[in-house]
Design a protein around this motif. Structure first.
Motif, PDB file in Angstrom:
ATOM      1  N   THR A 295       0.827  -1.204   0.000  1.00 39.12           N
ATOM      2  CA  THR A 295       0.000   0.000   0.000  1.00 39.12           C
ATOM      3  C   THR A 295       0.859   1.250   0.000  1.00 39.12           C
ATOM      4  OG1 THR A 295      -1.808  -1.123   1.151  1.00 39.12           O
ATOM      5  CG2 THR A 295      -1.767   1.271   1.282  1.00 39.12           C
ATOM      6  N   MET A 296       1.895   1.276   0.832  1.00 36.15           N
ATOM      7  CA  MET A 296       2.797   2.416   0.872  1.00 36.15           C
ATOM      8  C   MET A 296       3.524   2.587  -0.463  1.00 36.15           C
ATOM      9  SD  MET A 296       2.841   3.970   3.910  1.00 36.15           S
ATOM     10  CE  MET A 296       4.477   4.643   4.133  1.00 36.15           C
ATOM     11  N   LEU A 297       4.019   1.503  -1.023  1.00 35.95           N
ATOM     12  CA  LEU A 297       4.767   1.564  -2.274  1.00 35.95           C
ATOM     13  C   LEU A 297       3.898   2.088  -3.409  1.00 35.95           C
ATOM     14  CD1 LEU A 297       7.367   0.939  -3.856  1.00 35.95           C
ATOM     15  CD2 LEU A 297       6.496  -1.377  -4.203  1.00 35.95           C
ATOM     16  N   VAL A 298       2.701   1.539  -3.535  1.00 42.03           N
ATOM     17  CA  VAL A 298       1.803   1.956  -4.612  1.00 42.03           C
ATOM     18  C   VAL A 298       1.368   3.404  -4.418  1.00 42.03           C
ATOM     19  CG1 VAL A 298      -0.450   1.562  -5.678  1.00 42.03           C
ATOM     20  CG2 VAL A 298       1.004  -0.372  -5.099  1.00 42.03           C
ATOM     21  N   PRO A 346      -3.881 -12.940  -2.268  1.00 43.23           N
ATOM     22  CA  PRO A 346      -4.947 -11.924  -2.291  1.00 43.23           C
ATOM     23  C   PRO A 346      -4.466 -10.555  -1.825  1.00 43.23           C
ATOM     24  CG  PRO A 346      -5.768 -13.968  -1.342  1.00 43.23           C
ATOM     25  CD  PRO A 346      -4.292 -14.138  -1.515  1.00 43.23           C
ATOM     26  N   ALA A 347      -3.523 -10.522  -0.869  1.00 40.40           N
ATOM     27  CA  ALA A 347      -3.039  -9.238  -0.356  1.00 40.40           C
ATOM     28  C   ALA A 347      -2.408  -8.401  -1.454  1.00 40.40           C
ATOM     29  CB  ALA A 347      -2.032  -9.465   0.770  1.00 40.40           C
ATOM     30  N   VAL A 348      -1.694  -9.042  -2.381  1.00 44.01           N
ATOM     31  CA  VAL A 348      -1.055  -8.305  -3.467  1.00 44.01           C
ATOM     32  C   VAL A 348      -2.107  -7.579  -4.301  1.00 44.01           C
ATOM     33  CG1 VAL A 348       0.302  -8.532  -5.580  1.00 44.01           C
ATOM     34  CG2 VAL A 348       0.935  -9.839  -3.548  1.00 44.01           C
ATOM     35  N   LEU A 349      -3.166  -8.282  -4.670  1.00 47.96           N
ATOM     36  CA  LEU A 349      -4.201  -7.686  -5.512  1.00 47.96           C
ATOM     37  C   LEU A 349      -5.012  -6.639  -4.751  1.00 47.96           C
ATOM     38  CD1 LEU A 349      -5.526 -10.843  -7.426  1.00 47.96           C
ATOM     39  CD2 LEU A 349      -3.861  -9.143  -8.187  1.00 47.96           C
ATOM     40  N   ILE A 350      -5.377  -6.935  -3.505  1.00 41.49           N
ATOM     41  CA  ILE A 350      -6.178  -5.985  -2.728  1.00 41.49           C
ATOM     42  C   ILE A 350      -5.397  -4.699  -2.472  1.00 41.49           C
ATOM     43  CG2 ILE A 350      -7.285  -5.600  -0.494  1.00 41.49           C
ATOM     44  CD1 ILE A 350      -7.939  -8.604  -0.442  1.00 41.49           C
ATOM     45  N   SER A 351      -4.124  -4.829  -2.101  1.00 46.09           N
ATOM     46  CA  SER A 351      -3.316  -3.641  -1.820  1.00 46.09           C
ATOM     47  C   SER A 351      -3.046  -2.835  -3.078  1.00 46.09           C
ATOM     48  CB  SER A 351      -1.997  -4.052  -1.166  1.00 46.09           C
ATOM     49  OG  SER A 351      -2.227  -4.730   0.043  1.00 46.09           O
ATOM     50  N   LEU A 352      -2.772  -3.510  -4.178  1.00 46.43           N
ATOM     51  CA  LEU A 352      -2.549  -2.810  -5.439  1.00 46.43           C
ATOM     52  C   LEU A 352      -3.817  -2.078  -5.871  1.00 46.43           C
ATOM     53  CD1 LEU A 352      -0.836  -2.157  -7.916  1.00 46.43           C
ATOM     54  CD2 LEU A 352      -1.521  -4.354  -8.895  1.00 46.43           C
ATOM     55  N   GLY A 353      -4.958  -2.755  -5.785  1.00 45.99           N
ATOM     56  CA  GLY A 353      -6.208  -2.115  -6.182  1.00 45.99           C
ATOM     57  C   GLY A 353      -6.580  -0.955  -5.290  1.00 45.99           C
ATOM     58  N   GLY A 354      -6.490  -1.144  -3.969  1.00 46.96           N
ATOM     59  CA  GLY A 354      -6.815  -0.063  -3.047  1.00 46.96           C
ATOM     60  C   GLY A 354      -5.892   1.120  -3.180  1.00 46.96           C
ATOM     61  N   GLY A 355      -4.602   0.857  -3.379  1.00 44.55           N
ATOM     62  CA  GLY A 355      -3.648   1.946  -3.552  1.00 44.55           C
ATOM     63  C   GLY A 355      -3.871   2.719  -4.834  1.00 44.55           C
ATOM     64  N   LEU A 356      -4.265   2.025  -5.906  1.00 43.80           N
ATOM     65  CA  LEU A 356      -4.489   2.690  -7.185  1.00 43.80           C
ATOM     66  C   LEU A 356      -5.694   3.622  -7.157  1.00 43.80           C
ATOM     67  CD1 LEU A 356      -3.816   0.011  -9.977  1.00 43.80           C
ATOM     68  CD2 LEU A 356      -2.565   2.127  -9.570  1.00 43.80           C
ATOM     69  N   LEU A 357      -6.755   3.223  -6.483  1.00 40.03           N
ATOM     70  CA  LEU A 357      -7.982   4.019  -6.562  1.00 40.03           C
ATOM     71  C   LEU A 357      -8.072   5.121  -5.503  1.00 40.03           C
ATOM     72  CD1 LEU A 357     -10.476   3.306  -4.308  1.00 40.03           C
ATOM     73  CD2 LEU A 357     -10.349   1.126  -5.481  1.00 40.03           C
ATOM     74  N   SER A 358      -7.360   5.004  -4.392  1.00 36.27           N
ATOM     75  CA  SER A 358      -7.585   5.920  -3.273  1.00 36.27           C
ATOM     76  C   SER A 358      -7.147   7.347  -3.577  1.00 36.27           C
ATOM     77  CB  SER A 358      -6.857   5.409  -2.026  1.00 36.27           C
ATOM     78  OG  SER A 358      -7.433   4.207  -1.575  1.00 36.27           O
ATOM     79  N   THR A 359      -5.921   7.540  -4.059  1.00 40.38           N
ATOM     80  CA  THR A 359      -5.435   8.899  -4.301  1.00 40.38           C
ATOM     81  C   THR A 359      -6.203   9.607  -5.407  1.00 40.38           C
ATOM     82  OG1 THR A 359      -3.224   8.408  -3.460  1.00 40.38           O
ATOM     83  CG2 THR A 359      -3.441  10.284  -4.940  1.00 40.38           C
ATOM     84  N   PRO A 360      -6.378   9.023  -6.597  1.00 38.22           N
ATOM     85  CA  PRO A 360      -7.159   9.736  -7.619  1.00 38.22           C
ATOM     86  C   PRO A 360      -8.598   9.987  -7.211  1.00 38.22           C
ATOM     87  CG  PRO A 360      -6.630   7.508  -8.342  1.00 38.22           C
ATOM     88  CD  PRO A 360      -5.816   7.764  -7.126  1.00 38.22           C
ATOM     89  N   LEU A 361      -9.183   9.104  -6.412  1.00 38.75           N
ATOM     90  CA  LEU A 361     -10.551   9.338  -5.958  1.00 38.75           C
ATOM     91  C   LEU A 361     -10.602  10.493  -4.971  1.00 38.75           C
ATOM     92  CD1 LEU A 361     -13.484   8.504  -6.016  1.00 38.75           C
ATOM     93  CD2 LEU A 361     -12.988   6.733  -4.328  1.00 38.75           C
ATOM     94  N   THR A 362      -9.614  10.585  -4.080  1.00 43.46           N
ATOM     95  CA  THR A 362      -9.550  11.707  -3.145  1.00 43.46           C
ATOM     96  C   THR A 362      -9.347  13.021  -3.888  1.00 43.46           C
ATOM     97  OG1 THR A 362      -8.619  10.270  -1.437  1.00 43.46           O
ATOM     98  CG2 THR A 362      -8.358  12.635  -1.130  1.00 43.46           C
ATOM     99  N   VAL A 363      -8.489  13.024  -4.901  1.00 40.79           N
ATOM    100  CA  VAL A 363      -8.279  14.231  -5.700  1.00 40.79           C
ATOM    101  C   VAL A 363      -9.570  14.634  -6.403  1.00 40.79           C
ATOM    102  CG1 VAL A 363      -7.076  15.151  -7.722  1.00 40.79           C
ATOM    103  CG2 VAL A 363      -5.814  13.840  -6.013  1.00 40.79           C
TER     104      VAL A 363
END
Length: 503
Positions: A295-298, A346-363
């Motif tokens: 999550t931090m890396l993404v 599953p953690a790889v996919l969940i963390s990658l997906g959550g990290g990808l959508l959170s910042t652009p959605l907040t913006v």
């Protein structure tokens, strides 16, 4: 300044999940029964989510620095009271106090951030750091809680906030901006709206877990809240004009559904690790390390780079679909599986997906609001995410109630795994719906490059660093040949003239 805001936000998000792995120790130490033990977490989450709207408006009306400092002090004092609690009621009250402080502190951090950084790459990077820290705080809560509980005491998970809070208070006197307050004009806080919203959201969240009459009462209170905001409130918590842009109303709908997936997953992951795979508290915390690191890396490295090259909604859709695939894989958990199959993959996919959508959605949901409503916009985004998490968890717990009890033996583990797997499958379906809704978000508005380099005193001063095209170069040559290429002085008549009136 960014470090201060991120430290405060980390404490707020950390305390949502830090108590999860410590609940058995708290129950044994203070004599909680099974029914009231859940309120150690719920008291924080409900007061936090229900009061976020009020907290956001406080920052707008009474000043960012003043509100930030006061509620940081409240949060720190409530953490101290919780760490010293010697009875169930005292601990629940302290957790509710933490939630009240967090409800004002969380939107205040985002408001100060968006006010301090102008729209553009610097704000995007700052929001990316803030979002990554928020995600990591929620993820690290179980790890920190497990380590502190195993090696020190359950009280340490609350007392650790005290030195962090005191350090942030000392830094806030020097770093936190003091703007944002509105003086004069008779501006008042919408107390009635705040009461109706808080009571309605709290009742709805509680009712969805198995009390239909309470849920109906909550819906009625929320309807009254909407009426008060439109017809009665002089300074509404949610200005009607704020909800008109599609990026805000649809973006917050997406935020609510995403929160309904990404927040409750920690509850079911913790139970799956302990009740299905047989992990202890510290093992459970360590099992979440891939979620934290990825999550931090993404969030810090990958997303800002992608946002310079792809539209925000493309990243949101991609992140939702990747996360949905991760939840679907997670729904296959069963006793006896190895770590990689049950959690790591599953953690790889969940963390990658959550990290990808959170910042652009907040913006997306914070851009475009008027400066006077910056607190309301950030508070609405935080409210959507937290209320979505509370409502989502309530619904999922009700759906899995038949398998929620903790039992012993292989047969009980298989029954529990089936219930938790059903919850993860529902999360996968909801995230797929998030992807469909996100596709309807408006495209990001791109600013013309020449605007970035213009002077605040005169829009004609300064030029873009981007190379000029052939047509621009030819026009510049003709102006130079005609003797008309010059730089106007700030304050001159030419600067004061409307742009469309200039030759």
């Amino acid at each position: 300044m960014l470090a201060l805001l991120c430290a405060a936000q980390f404490m707020v998000v950390l305390d949502v999940s830090v108590v999860n792995v410590a609940l058995p120790s708290i129950q044994h130490a203070l004599g909680f029964d099974a029914r009231h033990l859940a309120w150690v977490g719920n008291a924080y989450a409900l007061s936090f989510g229900a009061l976020l709207l009020l907290g956001a408006r406080l920052a707008d009306l009474y000043g960012h620095r003043r509100v930030f400092t006061a509620d940081l002090a409240l949060f720190t004092a409530a953490s101290l009271a919780g760490g010293l609690a010697d009875a169930p009621g005292a601990l629940i009250a302290a957790r509710a106090g933490q939630g009240v402080g967090a409800a004002v502190l969380a939107p205040a951090t985002l408001t100060i951030l968006t006010s301090a950084f102008a729209e553009g790459p610097r704000r995007t990077r700052a929001i990316a750091v803030w979002t990554a820290v928020s995600l990591a705080g929620g993820t690290a809560g179980n790890l920190i809680g497990g380590a502190l509980t195993e090696y020190l005491s359950w009280r340490a998970i609350l007392l650790i906030n005290v030195p962090i809070g005191l350090a942030c208070l000392a830094a806030a006197r020097v770093l936190a901006p003091g703007g944002g307050g509105r003086s004069g004009g008779g501006r008042r806080l919408d107390v009635l709206g705040a009461v109706l919203a808080s009571a309605g959201l709290g009742a709805l969240a509680y009712g969805l877990s198995g009390a239909p009459a309470v849920a109906l009462a909550g819906a009625v209170l929320l309807a009254l809240f909407a009426l008060v905001e439109v017809r009665v409130a002089r300074v509404p918590l949610i200005p009607l004009s704020l909800l008109r842009p599609r990026a805000i109303w649809l973006g917050n709908t997406v935020m609510l559904l995403a929160g309904a997936c990404l927040n409750p997953m920690w509850y079911f992951l913790t139970l799956s690790l302990q009740n299905v795979l047989g992990y202890g508290p510290l093992q459970t915390g360590l099992a979440f390390l891939p979620h934290t690191v990825l999550t931090m890396l993404v969030g810090l490295r990958v997303v800002p780079w992608l946002m310079r090259r792809a539209d925000d909604r493309v990243l949101i859709v991609a992140g939702a679909l990747i996360g949905a695939a991760g939840f679907w894989w997670q729904s296959r958990i069963a006793p006896g599986q190895d770590y990689l199959t049950a959690i790591g993959g599953p953690a790889v996919l969940i963390s990658l997906g959550g990290g990808l959508l959170s910042t652009p959605l907040t913006v997306t949901v914070t851009s475009g609001a008027a400066p006077a409503d910056a607190g309301a916009a950030s508070g609405l985004a935080n409210t959507a995410k937290q209320v979505g998490g509370a409502l989502g968890l309530a619904v999922l717990v009700a759906l899995t109630a038949g398998q929620a009890g903790v039992g012993g033996g292989p047969a009980a583990a298989h029954v529990l795994a089936a219930g938790y797997g059903r919850a993860f499958a529902v999360l996968a379906v909801v995230l797929a719906a998030v992807a469909l809704l996100a596709a309807a978000l408006p495209r990001r508005r791109t600013r013309r490059p020449w605007r970035a380099g213009r002077s605040a005193a005169c829009p004609l001063i300064g030029r873009s660093s981007a190379p000029a095209g052939p047509r621009v170069r030819r026009s510049a040559g003709r102006r130079a040949a005609a003797g008309r290429r010059r730089t106007p002085r700030p304050g001159s008549a030419e600067c004061a003239a409307p742009r469309n009136a200039r030759g």
